[in-house]
Design a protein around this motif. Structure first.
Motif, PDB file in Angstrom:
ATOM      1  N   GLY A  86      -2.421   0.592  -5.547  1.00 54.32           N
ATOM      2  CA  GLY A  86      -3.605   0.807  -4.729  1.00 54.32           C
ATOM      3  C   GLY A  86      -4.853   1.004  -5.570  1.00 54.32           C
ATOM      4  N   ASP A 128      -4.790  -2.702   2.172  1.00 57.39           N
ATOM      5  CA  ASP A 128      -5.084  -1.618   3.121  1.00 57.39           C
ATOM      6  C   ASP A 128      -6.306  -1.946   3.974  1.00 57.39           C
ATOM      7  N   GLU A 151       2.949  -6.973   5.013  1.00 62.34           N
ATOM      8  CA  GLU A 151       4.197  -7.656   4.625  1.00 62.34           C
ATOM      9  C   GLU A 151       5.086  -7.903   5.844  1.00 62.34           C
ATOM     10  N   GLY A 184       2.848   0.326  -6.320  1.00 67.55           N
ATOM     11  CA  GLY A 184       3.137   0.279  -4.880  1.00 67.55           C
ATOM     12  C   GLY A 184       3.228  -1.124  -4.312  1.00 67.55           C
TER      13      GLY A 184
HETATM   14  O1  KG4 Z   1       1.413   2.821  -6.611  1.00 59.69           O
HETATM   15  P1  KG4 Z   1       0.939   3.390  -5.316  1.00 59.69           P
HETATM   16  O2  KG4 Z   1       1.875   4.247  -4.520  1.00 59.69           O
HETATM   17  O3  KG4 Z   1      -0.331   4.248  -5.503  1.00 59.69           O
HETATM   18  C1  KG4 Z   1      -1.329   3.933  -6.384  1.00 59.69           C
HETATM   19  O4  KG4 Z   1      -2.227   3.207  -5.925  1.00 59.69           O
HETATM   20  O5  KG4 Z   1      -1.289   4.343  -7.549  1.00 59.69           O
HETATM   21  O6  KG4 Z   1       0.442   2.170  -4.447  1.00 59.69           O
HETATM   22  C2  KG4 Z   1      -0.024   2.350  -3.128  1.00 59.69           C
HETATM   23  C3  KG4 Z   1      -0.519   1.024  -2.625  1.00 59.69           C
HETATM   24  C4  KG4 Z   1      -1.169   1.105  -1.256  1.00 59.69           C
HETATM   25  O7  KG4 Z   1      -2.416   0.471  -1.318  1.00 59.69           O
HETATM   26  C5  KG4 Z   1      -0.216   0.340  -0.358  1.00 59.69           C
HETATM   27  O8  KG4 Z   1      -0.844  -0.341   0.680  1.00 59.69           O
HETATM   28  C6  KG4 Z   1       0.410  -0.622  -1.319  1.00 59.69           C
HETATM   29  O9  KG4 Z   1       0.577   0.104  -2.510  1.00 59.69           O
HETATM   30  N1  KG4 Z   1       1.699  -1.088  -0.817  1.00 59.69           N
HETATM   31  C7  KG4 Z   1       1.969  -2.378  -0.553  1.00 59.69           C
HETATM   32  C8  KG4 Z   1       3.279  -2.398  -0.041  1.00 59.69           C
HETATM   33  N2  KG4 Z   1       3.761  -1.136  -0.009  1.00 59.69           N
HETATM   34  C9  KG4 Z   1       2.779  -0.333  -0.500  1.00 59.69           C
HETATM   35  N3  KG4 Z   1       1.231  -3.483  -0.700  1.00 59.69           N
HETATM   36  C10 KG4 Z   1       1.777  -4.658  -0.333  1.00 59.69           C
HETATM   37  N4  KG4 Z   1       3.015  -4.758   0.191  1.00 59.69           N
HETATM   38  C11 KG4 Z   1       3.800  -3.671   0.356  1.00 59.69           C
HETATM   39  N5  KG4 Z   1       5.031  -3.781   0.858  1.00 59.69           N
END
Ligand code: KG4
Ligand code: ZN
Length: 488
Positions: free
Chosen positions: A243, A273, A297, A399
């Motif tokens: 994110g 998001d 997704e 993520g």
């Molecule tokens: O790594 P993370 O938990 O937090 C940081 O940003 O460090 O990533 C969260 C991000 C969020 O923007 C969320 O929408 C995205 O990862 N995310 C996804 C999926 N699951 C979580 N993006 C695309 N497809 C997914 N299945």
């Protein structure tokens, strides 16, 4: 300075084995860089682990001091024998092989604390990568209601939950703070208000317990987590998609990264998001409790990814950098157009009928962009002989990497070049305390990374990972044709 000198029985019973251990054990206050001369680095590390383990349960002050001293002298040559002829030496035949060291390393315990964004996480891991205890408080649902992360709210939630999360990790591990060898905390990069809570709390625990503090780089932790679950040697390629970040790097060692490319504007997770918000997915019955990325997704899997033609970002730029802002805007324009065609007011809760197709087309174009950058990164590493032929590995984490469509598409690229693709399980791809504890463990095992002065440790909201190679990548002029197909 007062030093609690452990008694001889402790030492003898632990079956210790070399002069260095003896010297450090009995003369910790004399163990200065002046003693530096000839003991090999390995021996030095070996002794360090053994004595550290022994001492951490006895006197945290003592172990802390040893760590700091070790830290200072670890890159210098040591000759304890010459310097201290009166220390108790153990015969060389009693020195265990380095393989035995696995045991002493596995007894090291690191408590990790993560608060860089919207998860309050804590965990205790041992040197073998066993997670002994873990606790996580996610703020995702709260932020979903606000349509994005509000830093002041995130900070308050970290403040409200950090104590129970850290205690929860220790309780599930059946350990007390006093039992851990070191405390690791995310100090960079991340949201300032959020980092502040974790760093301050970690410092409080360090003060309370006398344990050493290991400041951790959040993105490095994402990259290193894979080494906790699989046997991965350095150097390897890393692709982090989250994110807050988007980067391609080569991990050459702990704290040693080459940055091949990163995002020039926004990170993919944030854009997933934002597009989910624009599509009003919090009102969609199938995905109203999911993160934007997950929601896209799920809906994309039921849509036609070729329904709308969207432009792949930066296709003509021969580097490994990323851009998602333009892609977001073209998707916004598409949604506006579809809403207009269906007579849906932008401020209503109504969702366009082609939502699945929009989600699928958006996801496909973003994925193409990621594939192209990865393709170039692999060719660049090949051209510059950065990754050895027998160690072709890509670690994919963050993520967004939990998205199976993206994962399979990137796998098509790695398969093409004979790379092994390693993805941590989804719960380790998103932010958590385990990754911080493990990153701390990696530093600790190398006898590095311990804060000399824990009180002086501060957080850093911005901090690039490693040495920037992006200009060299561009200058290499690498073409990524023919295109690699997205698997269907
Ligand atoms: O790594 P993370 O938990 O937090 C940081 O940003 O460090 O990533 C969260 C991000 C969020 O923007 C969320 O929408 C995205 O990862 N995310 C996804 C999926 N699951 C979580 N993006 C695309 N497809 C997914 N299945
Ligand atoms: Zn993250």
């Amino acid at each position: 300075m007062h030093v609690n000198t452990p008694n001889f029985e402790d030492f003898a019973e632990s079956g210790q084995n070399c002069a260095m251990v003896a010297a450090m054990f009995f003369y910790p206050h004399s163990f200065t860089s002046k003693m530096a001369a000839s003991t090999s680095g390995k021996m030095c590390q070996k002794c360090f682990f053994q004595i550290l383990q022994k001492c951490s349960s006895k006197s945290s002050f003592f172990s802390n001091m040893l760590i700091r001293r070790f830290h200072k002298v670890s890159n210098t040559k040591l000759n304890v024998l010459k310097y201290r002829p009166n220390v108790v030496f153990v015969k060389k035949s009693q020195i265990r092989t380095f393989a035995d060291d696995v045991d002493s390393k596995s007894r090291l315990l690191v408590l990790g604390i993560e608060t860089s964004c919207d998860e309050t996480g804590a965990a205790v891991v041992d040197g073998r990568g066993n997670v002994l205890g873990e606790a996580l408080h996610s703020q995702k649902l709260v932020h979903l209601k606000h349509g994005g992360i509000v830093p002041s709210i995130a900070q308050q939630l970290h403040r409200d939950h950090i104590e129970e999360v850290v205690q929860g990790a220790l309780d599930t591990a059946n350990l007390r703070l006093q039992d851990v060898t070191a405390i690791a905390a995310t100090v960079k990069p991340g949201l300032a208000l959020c980092l502040q809570i974790g760093v301050e709390y970690a410092k409080k625990l360090v003060k309370q317990s006398g344990k050493p503090l290991i400041p951790v780089h959040h993105m490095e932790a994402h990259a290193l987590t894979a080494r906790m679950i699989e046997n991965i040697e350095f150097p390897f390629l890393v692709f982090l998609l989250s994110g807050g970040h988007c980067l391609l790097a080569v991990a050459r060692g702990v704290g040693d990264f080459l940055l091949l490319g990163s995002t020039t504007d926004e990170a993919p997770g944030v854009v997933f998001d934002q597009v989910a918000r624009k599509l009003k997915l919090k009102h969609h019955p199938d995905c109203n409790t999911m993160s934007g990325g997950q929601a896209i997704e799920v809906l994309a899997s039921q849509g036609d990814s070729q329904a709308f033609k969207l432009t792949v970002p930066m296709a003509r730029y021969a580097n490994c950098d990323f851009s998602f802002a333009g892609h977001k805007n073209q998707t916004y324009r598409l949604i506006d157009k579809m809403e207009k065609e269906e007579g849906i007011p932008a401020d209503s809760d109504q969702i366009v009928s082609c939502v699945n197709d929009v989600a699928a087309s958006f996801q496909r174009t973003a994925t193409r962009h990621l594939m192209q950058r990865l393709h170039r990164a692999i060719l660049y590493c090949q051209q510059r002989h950065i990754i050895p032929q027998d160690n072709k590995t890509l670690v994919l984490s963050g993520g967004v990497a939990s998205n199976m469509y993206i994962r399979q598409s990137l796998q098509a690229v790695t398969d093409r070049f004979g790379y092994r693709l390693v993805c941590p399980p989804p719960r380790l791809c998103t932010d958590n305390g385990v990754m911080i504890a493990w990153a701390g463990m990696e530093w600790l095992k190398e006898g590095r990374g311990i804060a000399e002065d824990p009180e002086a440790v501060d957080f850093q909201p911005r901090c690039p990972l490693g040495v920037d190679m992006s200009t060299d990548v561009l200058n290499a002029g690498i073409k990524t044709t023919p295109k690699i197909k997205i698997p269907t």
